[in-house]
Design an enzyme around this catalytic site. Structure first.
Site, PDB file in Angstrom:
ATOM      1  CD  GLU A 346      -2.765  -1.175   2.479  1.00 33.22           C
ATOM      2  OE1 GLU A 346      -3.988  -1.311   2.345  1.00 33.22           O
ATOM      3  OE2 GLU A 346      -2.215  -1.065   3.588  1.00 33.22           O
TER       4      GLU A 346
HETATM    5  C1  NGO Z   1      -3.937  -4.864   4.649  1.00 30.65           C
HETATM    6  C2  NGO Z   1      -3.017  -3.716   4.979  1.00 30.65           C
HETATM    7  C3  NGO Z   1      -2.804  -3.538   6.479  1.00 30.65           C
HETATM    8  C4  NGO Z   1      -4.115  -3.642   7.237  1.00 30.65           C
HETATM    9  C5  NGO Z   1      -4.803  -4.962   6.893  1.00 30.65           C
HETATM   10  C6  NGO Z   1      -6.124  -5.079   7.610  1.00 30.65           C
HETATM   11  C7  NGO Z   1      -1.817  -5.457   4.193  1.00 30.65           C
HETATM   12  C8  NGO Z   1      -0.705  -6.282   3.724  1.00 30.65           C
HETATM   13  N1  NGO Z   1      -1.793  -4.132   4.336  1.00 30.65           N
HETATM   14  O1  NGO Z   1      -2.999  -5.965   4.569  1.00 30.65           O
HETATM   15  O2  NGO Z   1      -2.209  -2.295   6.723  1.00 30.65           O
HETATM   16  O3  NGO Z   1      -3.868  -3.599   8.624  1.00 30.65           O
HETATM   17  O4  NGO Z   1      -5.009  -5.079   5.509  1.00 30.65           O
HETATM   18  O5  NGO Z   1      -6.831  -6.234   7.290  1.00 30.65           O
END
Ligand code: NGO
Length: 535
Positions: A346
């Site tokens: 992200e």
């Molecule tokens: C995503 C995000 C995290 C969140 C999570 C919550 C990943 C790899 N990045 O997973 O920052 O905490 O979802 O479900």
């Protein structure tokens, strides 16, 4: 054929003075004719989670612990002795027996031996034989003995798991188990950044996952809401960046000494810690601690919300790479395991060319400090070399970029968010958790085949399976347990058990048989209506 080689090793070890008793034990060590596990039959041998490779009950035979039972461990092996002490530590409080642990081997009592195991057990498997007189666990490594001990625990009555003295008898069914894992990486991830969890809370989770033969603990140590590991060369990361958490609580961090203590505790449970330093995104806590890490030189305030994707280290500044180099040097020095996880998920405010430039500079730093890199699957954009392990967390079983990485030689760890994310709500009534990937009850978590899940990703490219537990909504051990149980054992079974044992109907009955153990341990599990719990 591995078998003759293993036999040679065995007899050499045997000659090193293990004596006649052990030699006699070896001669009769073969596991009997195997039958496939029929999970719904009542004997505890048919209720083991994760399902073993082969189970051979010996009807009419049982073994009962007595007040003078001894635990014999492979002579000369400190590691085998540690497994023996661990087993005694589990059994003593509830049985009230002394269970002395001494080097040796015997037909009576419990023996943990590093010789005589069927060659198929490999590096992490074991062979377990329960006869009228005693219990013998054989493996090629202490990790294998430890796995065998987890199986043996499940053969005893559930109240053996209690912390206070209980009434016996402590009887296990006779028979044999031959067992070894499907995947090398059987992971659980804990997010200690969104909410901080104390050393004792993490140890509690380690003990819980160890029961299901999980062998990797991935610690998500840094995120927008907090930096949780002391870095001596950048002290404000924790003094400032560790001072809060989601919701504005006090947060916290591990000193390097405490982190070492966690690593050692995990190692004593044959679990390797994989530390994650999530970069270049998810870095608000670091950016707030050091103004110079920001492109505009201005430190943002600390952040206690749960929306993410807004932060990034400054890709163009040299100091960014001095910072990452220092952090990785200290983390590598504290971490005996092979891997450091560098996040990479992200990075929504970082362009692809910037992301690739960043990873091209950071990946060599991981190698310079003697480690292999793992990262969330987005980091395949930077085509890391074949030693790197991408962790797939997508919501759809289609991921051409991950398949392309596998074709370049990368082995993949699977954590599909719709299956393996322990922070997803079970259903619309679950008070904790998130739902962005959908509701995930225990059957959804269990019913997928890691070796054939991502389209065009072959079984041979899968390194393992991992269950992440993100903690935006979870603040204490009881919350972790409510989300992890019963789904963590489901994911652990996918990682350990051969696909030939996979069967939801059988699994749900075996899961039901685990609940009295969780109750005896004080584990706050979710009683999913999909499981026929026994009242
Ligand atoms: C995503 C995000 C995290 C969140 C999570 C919550 C990943 C790899 N990045 O997973 O920052 O905490 O979802 O479900």
């Amino acid at each position: 054929m591995p078998r003759p080689a293993a036999r040679t090793r065995t007899s050499r070890a045997g000659r090193r003075g293990l004596g006649l008793t052990l030699a006699a034990l070896l001669l009769t060590g073969a596991v009997g004719a195997a039958t496939p596990a029929q999970a719904t039959t009542e004997t505890p041998l048919r209720q083991i989670v994760p399902a073993p490779v082969k189970v051979t009950p010996k009807p009419g035979t049982t073994y009962t612990l007595s007040p003078d039972t001894r635990i014999h461990t492979h002579p000369g092996s400190r590691e085998a002795r540690q497994v023996g002490e661990y087993l005694a530590g589990v059994l003593r409080p509830s049985t009230g027996y002394r269970l002395p642990v001494t080097p040796g081997a015997s037909w009576r009592g419990i023996s943990l031996l590093l010789v005589g195991a069927d060659a198929r057990v490999g590096e992490e498997g074991y062979q377990l034989d329960v006869t009228r007189r005693g219990v013998v666990i054989r493996a090629r490594t202490a990790a294998g003995l430890f796995a065998g001990v987890q199986t043996f625990r499940q053969l005893l009555p559930a109240k053996v798991e209690a912390k206070t003295r209980q009434r016996g008898p402590w009887t296990a069914p006779g028979g044999s188990v031959l067992d070894y894992p499907r995947y090398a990486h059987r992971g659980a991830m804990l997010d200690v950044a969104r909410h901080f969890f104390s050393v004792d809370e993490v140890k509690r989770y380690i003990d819980q996952i160890a029961q299901y033969k999980v062998n990797r603990l991935h610690l998500h140590l840094t995120d927008d809401q907090g930096w949780r590991l002391e870095i001596k060369s950048w002290p404000r990361l924790t003094s400032h960046g560790g001072s809060t958490e989601v919701g504005g609580g006090a947060g916290g961090y591990y000193t390097q000494e405490q982190y070492r203590e966690l690593v050692a505790y995990a190692a004593s449970r044959h679990i390797t810690v994989i530390p994650e330093i999530d970069i270049p995104g998810h870095t608000n806590a670091a950016l707030s601690s050091y103004a110079e890490l920001n492109c505009d030189g201005v430190a943002p305030p600390l952040y206690t919300g749960i929306e993410v994707g807004f932060s990034s280290l400054c890709i163009d500044k040299d100091i960014t790479y001095r910072f990452v180099d220092d952090v990785l040097r200290e983390v590598a020095a504290l971490t005996p395991g092979e891997f450091i996880h560098i996040g990479g998920d992200e990075a929504l405010v970082t362009t692809d060319p910037d992301f690739i430039e960043f990873m091209d500079k950071v990946l060599p730093l991981v190698a310079k400090h003697g480690k292999r890199a793992s990262g969330w699957h987005e980091f395949v954009k930077a085509s890391p070399d074949a030693s790197a392990v991408p962790q797939f967390w997508g919501t759809k079983p289609v991921a051409p970029d991950v398949v392309a990485a596998a074709q370049r030689g990368n082995k993949i760890v699977l954590s599909p968010a719709t299956k393996a994310y322990l922070d997803m709500k079970y259903d619309e009534n679950t008070p904790l958790g998130l739902k962005w990937a959908g509701y995930t009850d225990v059957e959804d978590a269990y019913d997928w085949n890691p070796g054939a899940y991502v389209q065009d990703l072959p079984e041979s490219a899968v390194r393992g399976v991992e269950a992440p537990l993100w903690t935006e909504t979870l603040a204490q051990s009881a919350d972790l347990e409510y989300m992890a149980f019963p789904r963590l054992p489901a994911i652990a079974e996918l990682a350990w058990s051969p696909w030939s044992t996979h069967d939801w109907t059988g699994f749900k009955h075996r899961l039901a048989a685990q609940a009295p153990r969780w109750e005896a341990q004080g584990v706050n599990y979710y009683p999913s209506p999909q499981v026929p719990w026994k009242k």
